[in-house]
Design a protein around this motif. Structure first.
Motif, PDB file in Angstrom:
ATOM      1  N   LEU A   1       0.881  -1.174   0.000  1.00 21.94           N
ATOM      2  CA  LEU A   1       0.000   0.000   0.000  1.00 21.94           C
ATOM      3  C   LEU A   1       0.913   1.217   0.000  1.00 21.94           C
ATOM      4  CD1 LEU A   1      -2.455  -1.137   2.747  1.00 21.94           C
ATOM      5  CD2 LEU A   1      -3.109  -0.572   0.415  1.00 21.94           C
ATOM      6  N   TYR A   2       0.393   2.355  -0.364  1.00 21.26           N
ATOM      7  CA  TYR A   2       1.164   3.612  -0.333  1.00 21.26           C
ATOM      8  C   TYR A   2       2.451   3.495  -1.170  1.00 21.26           C
ATOM      9  CZ  TYR A   2      -1.840   4.720   3.683  1.00 21.26           C
ATOM     10  OH  TYR A   2      -2.916   4.957   4.511  1.00 21.26           O
TER      11      TYR A   2
ATOM     12  N   SER B   1       2.430  10.081   0.088  1.00 18.03           N
ATOM     13  CA  SER B   1       2.107   8.978  -0.817  1.00 18.03           C
ATOM     14  C   SER B   1       0.607   8.918  -1.066  1.00 18.03           C
ATOM     15  CB  SER B   1       2.582   7.676  -0.177  1.00 18.03           C
ATOM     16  OG  SER B   1       2.080   7.583   1.139  1.00 18.03           O
TER      17      SER B   1
ATOM     18  N   GLY C   1      -0.961   9.547   2.083  1.00 16.14           N
ATOM     19  CA  GLY C   1      -0.172   9.200   3.265  1.00 16.14           C
ATOM     20  C   GLY C   1       0.727  10.364   3.647  1.00 16.14           C
TER      21      GLY C   1
ATOM     22  N   ASN D   1      -2.199  10.015   7.769  1.00 14.68           N
ATOM     23  CA  ASN D   1      -2.844  10.300   6.481  1.00 14.68           C
ATOM     24  C   ASN D   1      -3.262  11.763   6.422  1.00 14.68           C
ATOM     25  OD1 ASN D   1      -2.720   7.723   5.382  1.00 14.68           O
ATOM     26  ND2 ASN D   1      -4.720   7.108   6.172  1.00 14.68           N
TER      27      ASN D   1
ATOM     28  N   PHE E   1     -10.141   6.486   9.904  1.00 12.53           N
ATOM     29  CA  PHE E   1      -9.871   5.352   9.023  1.00 12.53           C
ATOM     30  C   PHE E   1     -11.167   4.604   8.735  1.00 12.53           C
ATOM     31  CE2 PHE E   1      -7.493   1.437   7.753  1.00 12.53           C
ATOM     32  CZ  PHE E   1      -6.742   2.047   6.760  1.00 12.53           C
TER      33      PHE E   1
ATOM     34  N   VAL F   1      -4.159  10.171  13.131  1.00 10.37           N
ATOM     35  CA  VAL F   1      -5.397   9.378  13.148  1.00 10.37           C
ATOM     36  C   VAL F   1      -5.668   8.738  14.518  1.00 10.37           C
ATOM     37  CG1 VAL F   1      -6.714   7.472  12.116  1.00 10.37           C
ATOM     38  CG2 VAL F   1      -5.236   8.888  10.665  1.00 10.37           C
ATOM     39  N   HIS F   2      -4.763   7.904  14.980  1.00 10.93           N
ATOM     40  CA  HIS F   2      -5.030   7.177  16.225  1.00 10.93           C
ATOM     41  C   HIS F   2      -4.910   8.066  17.455  1.00 10.93           C
ATOM     42  CE1 HIS F   2      -4.963   3.387  14.175  1.00 10.93           C
ATOM     43  NE2 HIS F   2      -3.839   3.748  13.588  1.00 10.93           N
TER      44      HIS F   2
ATOM     45  N   VAL G   1      13.074   3.839   3.118  1.00 10.40           N
ATOM     46  CA  VAL G   1      12.621   4.302   4.430  1.00 10.40           C
ATOM     47  C   VAL G   1      11.502   3.378   4.913  1.00 10.40           C
ATOM     48  CG1 VAL G   1      10.903   6.005   3.613  1.00 10.40           C
ATOM     49  CG2 VAL G   1      12.049   6.342   5.808  1.00 10.40           C
TER      50      VAL G   1
ATOM     51  N   ALA H   1       5.738  -6.152   7.151  1.00 14.37           N
ATOM     52  CA  ALA H   1       5.837  -5.457   5.850  1.00 14.37           C
ATOM     53  C   ALA H   1       7.283  -5.085   5.547  1.00 14.37           C
ATOM     54  CB  ALA H   1       4.962  -4.211   5.856  1.00 14.37           C
TER      55      ALA H   1
ATOM     56  N   ARG I   1       9.607  -6.506   2.520  1.00 14.09           N
ATOM     57  CA  ARG I   1       9.964  -5.552   1.464  1.00 14.09           C
ATOM     58  C   ARG I   1      11.455  -5.275   1.443  1.00 14.09           C
ATOM     59  NH1 ARG I   1      10.007   0.032   0.766  1.00 14.09           N
ATOM     60  NH2 ARG I   1       9.800   0.434   2.983  1.00 14.09           N
TER      61      ARG I   1
HETATM   62 FE1  HDD Z   1      -0.706   1.544   7.097  1.00 14.19          FE
HETATM   63  C1  HDD Z   1       1.977   1.720   5.073  1.00 14.19           C
HETATM   64  C2  HDD Z   1      -0.879   4.986   7.174  1.00 14.19           C
HETATM   65  C3  HDD Z   1      -3.689   1.372   8.846  1.00 14.19           C
HETATM   66  C4  HDD Z   1      -0.412  -1.780   7.265  1.00 14.19           C
HETATM   67  N1  HDD Z   1       0.345   3.056   6.297  1.00 14.19           N
HETATM   68  C5  HDD Z   1       1.431   2.926   5.478  1.00 14.19           C
HETATM   69  C6  HDD Z   1       1.913   4.216   5.069  1.00 14.19           C
HETATM   70  C7  HDD Z   1       1.099   5.139   5.660  1.00 14.19           C
HETATM   71  C8  HDD Z   1       0.121   4.403   6.426  1.00 14.19           C
HETATM   72  C9  HDD Z   1       1.187   6.641   5.524  1.00 14.19           C
HETATM   73  C10 HDD Z   1       3.075   4.481   4.144  1.00 14.19           C
HETATM   74  C11 HDD Z   1       4.355   4.732   4.896  1.00 14.19           C
HETATM   75  C12 HDD Z   1       5.474   5.049   3.940  1.00 14.19           C
HETATM   76  O1  HDD Z   1       5.455   6.151   3.372  1.00 14.19           O
HETATM   77  O2  HDD Z   1       6.341   4.208   3.788  1.00 14.19           O
HETATM   78  N2  HDD Z   1      -2.053   2.890   7.802  1.00 14.19           N
HETATM   79  C13 HDD Z   1      -1.883   4.255   7.804  1.00 14.19           C
HETATM   80  C14 HDD Z   1      -2.942   4.859   8.583  1.00 14.19           C
HETATM   81  C15 HDD Z   1      -3.725   3.849   9.035  1.00 14.19           C
HETATM   82  C16 HDD Z   1      -3.166   2.607   8.555  1.00 14.19           C
HETATM   83  C17 HDD Z   1      -3.085   6.341   8.831  1.00 14.19           C
HETATM   84  C18 HDD Z   1      -4.944   3.898   9.913  1.00 14.19           C
HETATM   85  C19 HDD Z   1      -5.116   4.745  10.845  1.00 14.19           C
HETATM   86  N3  HDD Z   1      -1.861   0.073   7.889  1.00 14.19           N
HETATM   87  C20 HDD Z   1      -3.021   0.207   8.599  1.00 14.19           C
HETATM   88  C21 HDD Z   1      -3.443  -1.085   9.102  1.00 14.19           C
HETATM   89  C22 HDD Z   1      -2.504  -1.980   8.668  1.00 14.19           C
HETATM   90  C23 HDD Z   1      -1.525  -1.235   7.904  1.00 14.19           C
HETATM   91  C24 HDD Z   1      -4.678  -1.337   9.948  1.00 14.19           C
HETATM   92  C25 HDD Z   1      -2.429  -3.457   8.883  1.00 14.19           C
HETATM   93  C26 HDD Z   1      -2.919  -4.098   9.900  1.00 14.19           C
HETATM   94  N4  HDD Z   1       0.512   0.212   6.244  1.00 14.19           N
HETATM   95  C27 HDD Z   1       0.469  -1.117   6.491  1.00 14.19           C
HETATM   96  C28 HDD Z   1       1.592  -1.862   5.822  1.00 14.19           C
HETATM   97  C29 HDD Z   1       2.350  -0.730   5.059  1.00 14.19           C
HETATM   98  C30 HDD Z   1       1.565   0.503   5.460  1.00 14.19           C
HETATM   99  C31 HDD Z   1       1.167  -3.022   5.016  1.00 14.19           C
HETATM  100  C32 HDD Z   1       2.460  -0.905   3.560  1.00 14.19           C
HETATM  101  C33 HDD Z   1       3.874  -0.596   3.223  1.00 14.19           C
HETATM  102  C34 HDD Z   1       4.548  -0.418   4.484  1.00 14.19           C
HETATM  103  O3  HDD Z   1       3.676  -0.606   5.517  1.00 14.19           O
HETATM  104  O4  HDD Z   1       5.720  -0.154   4.631  1.00 14.19           O
HETATM  105  O5  HDD Z   1       2.364  -2.475   6.774  1.00 14.19           O
END
Ligand code: HDD
Length: 647
Positions: A57-58, A97, A114, A131, A136, A204-205, A319, A348, A352
């Motif tokens: 994602l992102y 992002s 993001g 975000n 969310f 958010v949280h 990063v 993740a 990655r």
């Molecule tokens: Fe997430 C990436 C923000 C819920 C699992 N998340 C990611 C990034 C942002 C957010 C900004 C990109 C970071 C970057 O620039 O590298 N995510 C959020 C926000 C959430 C949120 C604001 C709710 C309040 N995310 C969320 C949940 C899960 C994840 C509930 C899983 C249980 N998010 C991920 C991830 C990512 C990620 C899969 C994808 C790539 C990464 O982490 O590095 O772990």
């Protein structure tokens, strides 16, 4: 006979000689080709392993460096040193992002953005992974996988971007009513920001701040941009996607390159332990805001981004953010989604970045004095804990330790009833918007639901909206050919939150852009004067003509009618000394008007605009024959004239 034998013998010998010399050469060549050359080749042809998997994602984003300065000590609330010592300047790295977009898709898709910040504090890294929307979709992490499947590309077709899976998305939304509030934000102008520099950020949280005495406060983090919060309109967003898919990334990169450093103030909403049950929403529910009128945002510092990355792959791609990267004085709360996130991000990054040592990658390394054998890459050890706060104790041995306080028993594990109130804040959001913002929201619902192929999905999506607002549901149903809901199921109206509209935001001319469109040879002196005024107000400009050419020492027409779209600019000036105006130029000017942007005209024959939708008497249209240029600059600051009537 003897002679023949001798000749034969000689010829055999000669053959052998030749063969042996060929063999020697071949062997030598083979020797050269084997180890050394193969190795060289192997090292040279490395493009097949020069990438890492994109973020699930992102994936589409850009990063930049900067610093955070604290205005005043927050020791009443937290012991985190970067929040208690105003003389500290904390380095940061930020990555912006788009949530569902894959790498290479366009920046201006309607997608949650993001806003992730890594604070390199003297006590280790604190990551605020947020975000540009304060809530969310869900509060149960078990549904996250379903959500991801719903927003990512069509599962069967694997189309590269997420703008296609409308049926998937609306099926998920309609079946999971807790998404209602987030869906309203997503369909609003918030998800098509004009610039990363002009959007808010939200942690958010709910987190906890813990002070030296162990007292905790609940906290939500907010980033407030100094340029105000501004968005594109949907038609622009789609056109920009075609002309410049990197629009938002390029905007950030160029602003920093020019020295127009983007700034955000950091704000905190704080609620004491004692007051946590005083609201009609649960403060741990990530699908709810804390209305700013009820819990004011306390501004505590400023972040400035002032350096682009040198190597996008090594820095921005590598990063690794993690909401569990915390420093003493900031802790996670029992927000159920946050608890789930903590697990997911480690997985993740390990996947990655190919292993658990992602924290040793330079961009992720803390730059604090506390080192251990995991994060010390310098070849020598620095004592792990050197101050009172971090001194090893039998309990924590110098490692991060959660505060021991609780709310008179166990930490809160259960969800209160208000978690099930899915619609009140969705309605509050809708009702707090200006009429033009509500109109955009209706258009967004119409576009997005209108793209669904299944009639049943459309009907269900409309029923879902009907729980928020009956009028909106009827309008959407009518537009997309869905079943008109016969019963009004809308939630009762809640009080307004004026902080939710973007209408009252900061408006400045700084770093806005103007397209100077030429049709014929301009009065160079006049043009130079106007350009100087623009530069004085920090307004960016491009001169657009039939072809690229130099006008004088200072000015150059650098773009042509076909290389740009009016959507890429915040305003336009048409300079037309020619009596007729070509249709391509008329289109650039007319669309500036249609998108409610300031338009200045210096035209020989205004009647050539008669067959366009432009009305000279409307707001934000400046005839430079009668109007001071300064007024046009004020219009650029205002940015949009929503009251303008478009036929
Ligand atoms: Fe997430 C990436 C923000 C819920 C699992 N998340 C990611 C990034 C942002 C957010 C900004 C990109 C970071 C970057 O620039 O590298 N995510 C959020 C926000 C959430 C949120 C604001 C709710 C309040 N995310 C969320 C949940 C899960 C994840 C509930 C899983 C249980 N998010 C991920 C991830 C990512 C990620 C899969 C994808 C790539 C990464 O982490 O590095 O772990």
């Amino acid at each position: 006979m003897q002679k023949r034998d001798d000749d034969y013998e000689r010829s055999i010998l000669a053959d052998k000689k030749i063969n042996s010399s060929i063999n020697k050469k071949t062997k030598k060549r083979q020797e050269r080709n084997t180890i050394k050359q193969e190795l060289y080749l192997r090292e040279k042809v490395n493009f097949d392993s020069e990438q890492i998997p994109e973020r699930v994602l992102y994936a589409n984003g850009i990063g930049a460096y900067g610093q955070f300065e604290l205005y005043e000590s927050l020791e009443e609330y937290t012991k985190a040193s970067f929040l208690t010592n105003p003389s500290n300047i904390t380095p940061v790295f930020v990555r912006f992002s788009s949530m569902q977009s894959s790498r290479g898709t366009n920046d201006t898709q309607r997608d949650v953005k993001g806003f992730a910040t890594k604070f390199y504090t003297e006590e280790g890294n604190f990551d605020l992974v947020g975000n540009n929307v304060p809530i969310f979709y869900i509060h149960n992490t078990r549904k996250f996988h379903e959500l991801v499947r719903a927003v990512k590309p069509d599962l069967n077709q694997e189309f590269v971007n997420g703008t296609n899976p409308h049926d998937q998305f609306w099926t998920f939304a309609a079946k999971n009513p807790e998404t209602a509030h987030m869906v309203m934000w997503q369909m609003s102008d918030r998800t098509i920001p004009r610039s990363y520099r002009m959007m808010e950020g939200f942690g958010v949280h709910t987190f906890r701040l813990v002070n030296r005495k162990g007292k905790t406060h609940f906290v939500k983090f907010h980033w407030k941009p100094s340029l105000g919060v501004h968005s594109l309109v949907w038609d622009e967003a789609q056109k920009i996607g075609g002309k410049n898919p990197n629009f938002l990334s390029q905007d950030l990169l160029e602003a920093i390159k020019k020295g127009d450093y983007p700034e955000w103030e950091l704000g905190l909403q704080l609620i004491s332990e004692e007051d946590q049950f005083s609201y009609d929403f649960d403060i741990l529910d990530p699908t709810k805001i804390w209305p700013e009128e009820d819990v004011p945002v306390k501004i505590i510092g400023k972040m400035t981004l002032n350096r682009n990355v040198d190597n996008g792959f090594l820095e921005t791609e590598h990063v690794a953010f993690h909401p569990g990267h915390l420093v003493p004085g900031i802790e996670i709360s029992e927000d159920p989604l946050l608890q789930g996130r903590i697990l997911s991000y480690t997985d993740a990054q390990v996947e990655r970045l190919r292993g658990p040592n992602f924290l040793q990658i330079p961009i992720n390394q803390p730059i604090c004095p506390f080192q251990n054998n995991n994060n010390n890459n310098n070849g020598f050890l620095i004592p792990q804990a050197t101050n009172e706060q971090q001194a090893p104790t039998p309990k924590n041995q110098g490692f991060f330790e959660e505060s021991q306080e609780n709310m008179g028993g166990n930490k809160r594990g259960e969800q209160t009833e208000s978690f099930q109130d899915h619609y009140s804040q969705a309605k509050q959001f809708l009702n707090s918007l200006m009429p033009y913002e509500q109109q955009h929201l209706l258009e967004a619902f119409t576009y997005e639901i209108g793209k669904c192929k299944s009639q049943e999905v459309k009907n269900n999506a409309v029923d879902f909206i009907n729980h928020i607002d009956h009028y909106l549901a009827n309008k959407v149903a009518d537009n997309v050919g869905a079943k008109i809901p016969n019963k009004n199921l809308e939630v009762k109206s809640t009080k307004l939150s004026p902080a939710l509209t973007m209408a009252d935001t900061v408006c400045k001319p700084d770093t806005r852009s103007v397209a100077i469109i030429l049709n014929g040879t301009p009065n160079t002196q006049q043009l130079t004067e106007w350009v100087q005024q623009l530069v004085e107000h920090k307004i960016n400009y491009s001169i657009i003509d039939k072809k690229v050419h130099r006008i004088n020492e200072m000015l150059k027409a650098s773009e042509t009618y076909s290389t740009v779209d009016s959507a890429q600019y915040d305003s336009a000036i048409l300079i037309s000394p020619n009596p007729t105006i070509p249709s391509k130029v008329l289109e650039l000017v007319e669309m500036t008007y249609v998108h409610h942007k300031p338009l200045a005209l210096a035209v020989l024959s205004p009647e050539s605009l008669l067959y366009t939708r432009i009305k000279m008497e409307e707001q934000g249209v400046y005839d430079l024959t009668f109007t001071e240029f300064e007024q046009f600059i004020e219009g650029i600051a205002q940015a949009r004239f929503w009251e303008r009537i478009i036929d």
